[in-house]
Design an enzyme around this catalytic site. Structure first.
Site, short mmCIF file in Angstrom:
data_model
loop_
_atom_site.label_atom_id
_atom_site.label_comp_id
_atom_site.label_asym_id
_atom_site.label_seq_id
_atom_site.Cartn_x
_atom_site.Cartn_y
_atom_site.Cartn_z
N THR A 27 0.87 -1.18 0.00
CA THR A 27 0.00 0.00 0.00
C THR A 27 0.91 1.23 0.00
O THR A 27 2.13 1.11 0.19
CB THR A 27 -0.89 0.04 1.26
OG1 THR A 27 -0.03 0.12 2.41
CG2 THR A 27 -1.76 -1.19 1.39
N ALA A 60 3.23 -1.32 4.95
CA ALA A 60 2.48 -0.18 5.47
C ALA A 60 3.44 1.01 5.54
O ALA A 60 4.48 0.94 6.20
CB ALA A 60 1.94 -0.51 6.86
N VAL A 86 7.51 -2.27 7.31
CA VAL A 86 7.41 -0.81 7.36
C VAL A 86 8.01 -0.22 6.08
O VAL A 86 9.18 -0.46 5.76
CB VAL A 86 8.14 -0.25 8.61
CG1 VAL A 86 8.00 1.27 8.66
CG2 VAL A 86 7.58 -0.88 9.88
N LYS A 87 7.18 0.56 5.38
CA LYS A 87 7.62 1.13 4.10
C LYS A 87 8.18 2.53 4.35
O LYS A 87 7.50 3.38 4.95
CB LYS A 87 6.42 1.17 3.15
CG LYS A 87 6.77 1.17 1.69
CD LYS A 87 5.52 0.89 0.86
CE LYS A 87 5.78 1.00 -0.61
NZ LYS A 87 4.53 0.92 -1.38
N ILE A 88 9.39 2.72 3.90
CA ILE A 88 10.14 3.96 4.21
C ILE A 88 10.60 4.59 2.90
O ILE A 88 11.14 3.90 2.03
CB ILE A 88 11.42 3.60 5.02
CG1 ILE A 88 11.08 2.79 6.27
CG2 ILE A 88 12.25 4.82 5.33
CD1 ILE A 88 10.71 3.60 7.47
#
Ligand code: G3P
Length: 217
Positions: A27, A60, A86-88
């Site tokens: 996402t 996310a 965790v999307k960074i």
């Protein structure tokens, strides 16, 4: 090669999951906003719903861009479910955050990758995934697939375990070419995956089999 679906739409996620070939979900803030998801409670509840549907990695994305804020946000997201990644974003503080998370055993997906150097930095920091955006490079007349080839070569040269998650996939040929190059994952909407089903000779052949099967009954 793993198939992720790139959407926050629960119906599309359910449909893709029912095919039996779905390995995860990605996402981003644009996809979440498209579904009308806003406010911390709704965001958290939406990610939990996705985790209940799909047994695989769920990316996310943090909404902040400073190291301290990304750490706080990322730790909260990671605590939601063991499958949350965790999307960074690929920025200086993002690289620091990826390093921090990798030391803590929290998995990350470094997004908005448009060059081999960015992918190398993210891998060195310990990212679990890098997300090069093929379609958006193609949009500006630059060969997106070539970027995947370059990253594959670099990661193989040094044995980086960071997975190449080819994103911004627009059609089924992107999927086929990513598979030939050796991308670890493709993420895309449902339609390019469904397009892999299609061949007119399959349709003609099946029509003939159905016709001939009547003679056997
Ligand atoms: O995962 C990244 C993806 O959502 C970007 O796709 O089609 O907006 O370039 P697109």
């Amino acid at each position: 090669m793993k198939f992720f679906i790139d959407t926050a739409n629960l119906a599309a996620i359910e449909e893709a999951n029912s095919l039996g070939v779905l390995d995860g979900v990605t996402t981003n803030p644009s996809l979440m906003a498209k579904e009308g998801i806003s406010g911390k409670e709704n965001i958290i509840s939406h990610y939990k719903k996705i985790c209940e549907i799909v047994d695989g990695d769920i990316s996310a994305e943090v909404l902040s861009t400073t190291f301290e804020e990304m750490i706080k946000e990322g730790e909260e997201l990671a605590a939601l479910h063991p499958n949350i990644v965790v999307k960074i974003p690929m920025i200086k503080d993002g690289v620091k955050a990826i390093k921090y998370f990798s030391q803590k055993g929290i998995r990350t997906n470094c997004t908005l990758i448009f060059s081999p150097g960015q992918a190398l930095l993210a891998a060195k920091a310990g990212a679990s995934y890098v997300s090069p955006f093929l379609g958006r490079l193609d949009d500006i007349s630059t060969d997106g697939l070539h970027l995947i080839e370059e990253i594959r070569l670099i990661f193989d040269n040094y044995g980086y375990e960071t997975e190449i998650l080819a994103a911004s996939i627009r059609h089924s040929m992107h999927i086929i070419n990513c598979a030939k190059i050796g991308a670890d994952v493709v993420t895309c909407p449902l339609q390019p995956i469904l397009s892999l089903l299609n061949h007119p000779l399959t349709d003609n052949g099946l029509a003939q089999f159905i016709k001939d099967s009547q003679k056997m009954i």
